[in-house]
Design a protein around this motif. Sequence first.
Motif, PDB file in Angstrom:
ATOM      1  N   ALA A 167      22.947  79.158  51.079  1.00 28.73           N
ATOM      2  CA  ALA A 167      21.723  79.943  50.884  1.00 28.73           C
ATOM      3  C   ALA A 167      21.470  80.901  52.038  1.00 28.73           C
ATOM      4  N   ASP A 168      21.750  80.488  53.283  1.00 31.19           N
ATOM      5  CA  ASP A 168      21.390  81.403  54.377  1.00 31.19           C
ATOM      6  C   ASP A 168      22.570  81.808  55.267  1.00 31.19           C
ATOM      7  N   GLY A 169      23.742  81.307  54.945  1.00 27.73           N
ATOM      8  CA  GLY A 169      24.932  81.759  55.670  1.00 27.73           C
ATOM      9  C   GLY A 169      25.016  81.259  57.115  1.00 27.73           C
ATOM     10  N   ASP A 170      24.158  80.308  57.485  1.00 30.85           N
ATOM     11  CA  ASP A 170      24.178  79.809  58.872  1.00 30.85           C
ATOM     12  C   ASP A 170      25.346  78.823  59.021  1.00 30.85           C
ATOM     13  N   ARG A 171      26.353  79.243  59.765  1.00 29.71           N
ATOM     14  CA  ARG A 171      27.604  78.470  59.796  1.00 29.71           C
ATOM     15  C   ARG A 171      27.647  77.406  60.888  1.00 29.71           C
ATOM     16  N   ARG A 172      26.488  77.093  61.460  1.00 29.22           N
ATOM     17  CA  ARG A 172      26.509  76.123  62.557  1.00 29.22           C
ATOM     18  C   ARG A 172      26.530  74.681  62.063  1.00 29.22           C
ATOM     19  N   TRP A 173      26.490  74.470  60.731  1.00 31.75           N
ATOM     20  CA  TRP A 173      26.184  73.125  60.251  1.00 31.75           C
ATOM     21  C   TRP A 173      27.337  72.363  59.613  1.00 31.75           C
ATOM     22  N   GLY A 174      28.523  72.535  60.148  1.00 33.70           N
ATOM     23  CA  GLY A 174      29.625  71.684  59.704  1.00 33.70           C
ATOM     24  C   GLY A 174      29.362  70.250  60.165  1.00 33.70           C
ATOM     25  N   ILE A 175      30.017  69.300  59.492  1.00 31.44           N
ATOM     26  CA  ILE A 175      29.741  67.873  59.735  1.00 31.44           C
ATOM     27  C   ILE A 175      30.978  67.154  60.276  1.00 31.44           C
ATOM     28  N   ALA A 176      30.798  66.442  61.389  1.00 34.16           N
ATOM     29  CA  ALA A 176      31.838  65.488  61.817  1.00 34.16           C
ATOM     30  C   ALA A 176      31.477  64.181  61.125  1.00 34.16           C
ATOM     31  N   ALA A 177      32.282  63.786  60.147  1.00 31.09           N
ATOM     32  CA  ALA A 177      31.954  62.607  59.319  1.00 31.09           C
ATOM     33  C   ALA A 177      32.693  61.394  59.872  1.00 31.09           C
ATOM     34  N   ILE A 178      31.928  60.375  60.229  1.00 27.96           N
ATOM     35  CA  ILE A 178      32.505  59.220  60.909  1.00 27.96           C
ATOM     36  C   ILE A 178      32.595  58.035  59.940  1.00 27.96           C
ATOM     37  N   PRO A 188      32.456  76.031  48.008  1.00 24.07           N
ATOM     38  CA  PRO A 188      31.626  76.555  49.098  1.00 24.07           C
ATOM     39  C   PRO A 188      31.521  78.076  49.022  1.00 24.07           C
ATOM     40  N   GLN A 189      30.323  78.577  49.318  1.00 24.16           N
ATOM     41  CA  GLN A 189      30.121  80.024  49.333  1.00 24.16           C
ATOM     42  C   GLN A 189      30.411  80.570  50.735  1.00 24.16           C
ATOM     43  N   PHE A 190      31.276  79.893  51.466  1.00 26.01           N
ATOM     44  CA  PHE A 190      31.632  80.288  52.830  1.00 26.01           C
ATOM     45  C   PHE A 190      33.041  79.757  53.070  1.00 26.01           C
ATOM     46  N   ALA A 191      33.676  80.261  54.130  1.00 28.36           N
ATOM     47  CA  ALA A 191      35.010  79.730  54.448  1.00 28.36           C
ATOM     48  C   ALA A 191      34.822  78.467  55.274  1.00 28.36           C
ATOM     49  N   PRO A 192      35.226  77.292  54.762  1.00 27.67           N
ATOM     50  CA  PRO A 192      35.010  76.057  55.520  1.00 27.67           C
ATOM     51  C   PRO A 192      35.554  76.135  56.945  1.00 27.67           C
ATOM     52  N   SER A 193      36.654  76.865  57.131  1.00 33.75           N
ATOM     53  CA  SER A 193      37.251  76.923  58.475  1.00 33.75           C
ATOM     54  C   SER A 193      36.360  77.705  59.445  1.00 33.75           C
ATOM     55  N   ALA A 194      35.376  78.455  58.910  1.00 35.79           N
ATOM     56  CA  ALA A 194      34.507  79.254  59.791  1.00 35.79           C
ATOM     57  C   ALA A 194      33.310  78.439  60.306  1.00 35.79           C
ATOM     58  N   LEU A 195      33.173  77.184  59.830  1.00 35.89           N
ATOM     59  CA  LEU A 195      32.016  76.385  60.259  1.00 35.89           C
ATOM     60  C   LEU A 195      32.256  75.809  61.642  1.00 35.89           C
ATOM     61  N   SER A 196      31.201  75.739  62.449  1.00 40.79           N
ATOM     62  CA  SER A 196      31.295  74.913  63.654  1.00 40.79           C
ATOM     63  C   SER A 196      30.535  73.624  63.363  1.00 40.79           C
ATOM     64  N   THR A 197      30.705  72.629  64.220  1.00 41.82           N
ATOM     65  CA  THR A 197      30.120  71.317  63.923  1.00 41.82           C
ATOM     66  C   THR A 197      28.747  71.179  64.580  1.00 41.82           C
ATOM     67  N   GLY A 198      27.707  71.084  63.726  1.00 44.86           N
ATOM     68  CA  GLY A 198      26.355  70.921  64.259  1.00 44.86           C
ATOM     69  C   GLY A 198      25.738  69.587  63.875  1.00 44.86           C
ATOM     70  N   ILE A 199      26.473  68.815  63.042  1.00 42.82           N
ATOM     71  CA  ILE A 199      25.951  67.531  62.539  1.00 42.82           C
ATOM     72  C   ILE A 199      27.027  66.464  62.746  1.00 42.82           C
ATOM     73  N   VAL A 200      26.594  65.291  63.192  1.00 42.87           N
ATOM     74  CA  VAL A 200      27.494  64.133  63.165  1.00 42.87           C
ATOM     75  C   VAL A 200      26.898  63.171  62.148  1.00 42.87           C
ATOM     76  N   HIS A 201      27.713  62.704  61.218  1.00 42.17           N
ATOM     77  CA  HIS A 201      27.207  61.718  60.262  1.00 42.17           C
ATOM     78  C   HIS A 201      27.918  60.381  60.443  1.00 42.17           C
ATOM     79  N   LEU A 202      27.168  59.326  60.659  1.00 43.39           N
ATOM     80  CA  LEU A 202      27.757  57.984  60.787  1.00 43.39           C
ATOM     81  C   LEU A 202      27.725  57.297  59.421  1.00 43.39           C
TER      82      LEU A 202
END
Length: 510
Positions: free
Chosen positions: A67-78, A33-47
Amino acid sequence: MRVSLNTALAEPAIVPRLSARNLSRLPPGVARPQFAPSALSTGIVHLGCGAFHRAHQALATQHAIGADGDRRWGIAAIAMSSPDVVTALRAQDNLYTTLLHDGGRTRAEVVGTITEAVHAPTDPVGVARRIADPRVRVVTLTVTTDGYCVSPVTGRLDAGCDRVVADLRRRARPGTAIGMLVAGLAEVRRRGGIPPAVISCDNMTANGRQLRSAVMDFAALHDDRLAAWIGRNVRFPCSVVDRIVQPGSATDAAVARNWLGGIDDRAPVSAESFLTWTIEDFDGERPRWEAAGARFVGDVTDHEKAKLRLLNGTHLLLAYLGASAGHATIAQAAADPALAALARQFMLCEQAPTLALSGAELHRTVDDLLRRFRNPAIRHDMTRVGRNGSDKLRPRVVAAMSDNIAVRRPTPAAILTIAAWIRWFEAPCADGAVMRPDDPRAEELAGLAAEADPHRRAELFLRRADIFGAIPDRDRVARAVGDAVTELSRDSVTDVVRRRLLPEFEGSAG
Ligand code: CS2
């Protein structure tokens, strides 16, 4: 000093496990990852946290964030059934390796977009809570056709199916993806929040529309106003995903450890490097998936039909006939000259004439597909591709066959594929019992397969409108399938296939 041999053997070297702490110490050849995974917040839930999601949407999301550094898109993977992947991911800070194989080359990329892994059966309330989280803007799904609880006959929610009945009884603790979505959306509505867009990533016809009607039907069973609110406020874009993926095997784990410089990963996935994702355009916030190759279009219908009929339909042909011929993987079946020739004939002469695709583009697509199927680095096994045939056959094989019959175009390869599928349910196991392939209707179909007369057996299968729909000229088709079942149990698959090859396809394996 003497060291006792026993003591030395009893203390195996401790192999470090992949984790956030050792991410920066991975060998330089491993993408990460080109970002720190711990810096992501969760914006997606995947079932449906299976291998496909992890090698497709989760990786595409990593590239979008990169590509754009937008960290809102971490995934809660179910995970919807087995807890194994959750246990493995949690023990390694939700990181895992995707091994991408192409033309003899392998690349490794560690993926860091999963912010948490959740086991739905032990935390059903938690799934709805996550869907309703105000930061969540997108819910994606890979739960297989069966997971939508839609009746193939009516195209609406199968309200009588046991799983839906159970969910209606314990609404706060749903077990189906549809029940979880409705519980989550009900909570968003109660709070006056912004509902997420819900994107199906399953290989189904009009997946977004099927999902929308299942969710609305389910909601209407206990609250008409909730159903109407969902109808007005929630978008269910259709989407078409493409990447051939296989869950990581023991061999992949060893390959991953090599790439990671001795670090252990218990949740690797293996895939081809090819990836596409076509999504029906929708208003609403989302990751910039275009940066990962996704395309947003007004209408996915043509693309979806082509993908289901050419790739997924041919996958079934190779799986069922390949298994009858004794092959264990799609790559082996696609390297079998007779099967490869039939696959080419099937795509060009049966599937393509029902699609808006022709000329050089069609030939290029078919060549590319045959090359992708032959990728020996992906152990795409028959049982995985061939499972759930009673859901898969109609959109992938039977739909084009019916179109062809209506205009009197011959469909020898489709007939043979259906016959080989029927034979899946007849193969006696070592103990004499009949095989039960992984299929939501396995039990009933094994019952039909017990009919000794091949023509009568074919007729019993083809009468199932929930599997085959309304095939034109069904009696004639049933006879042809019966003939093919007879031949397949008497002759070698190669002989049976060769008898159906048109002269221009004999010897056209490549
Ligand atoms: C396969 C698909 O198992 C199956 O049903 O046909 O998973 C296929 O590999 C993907 O759709 C490729 O995009």
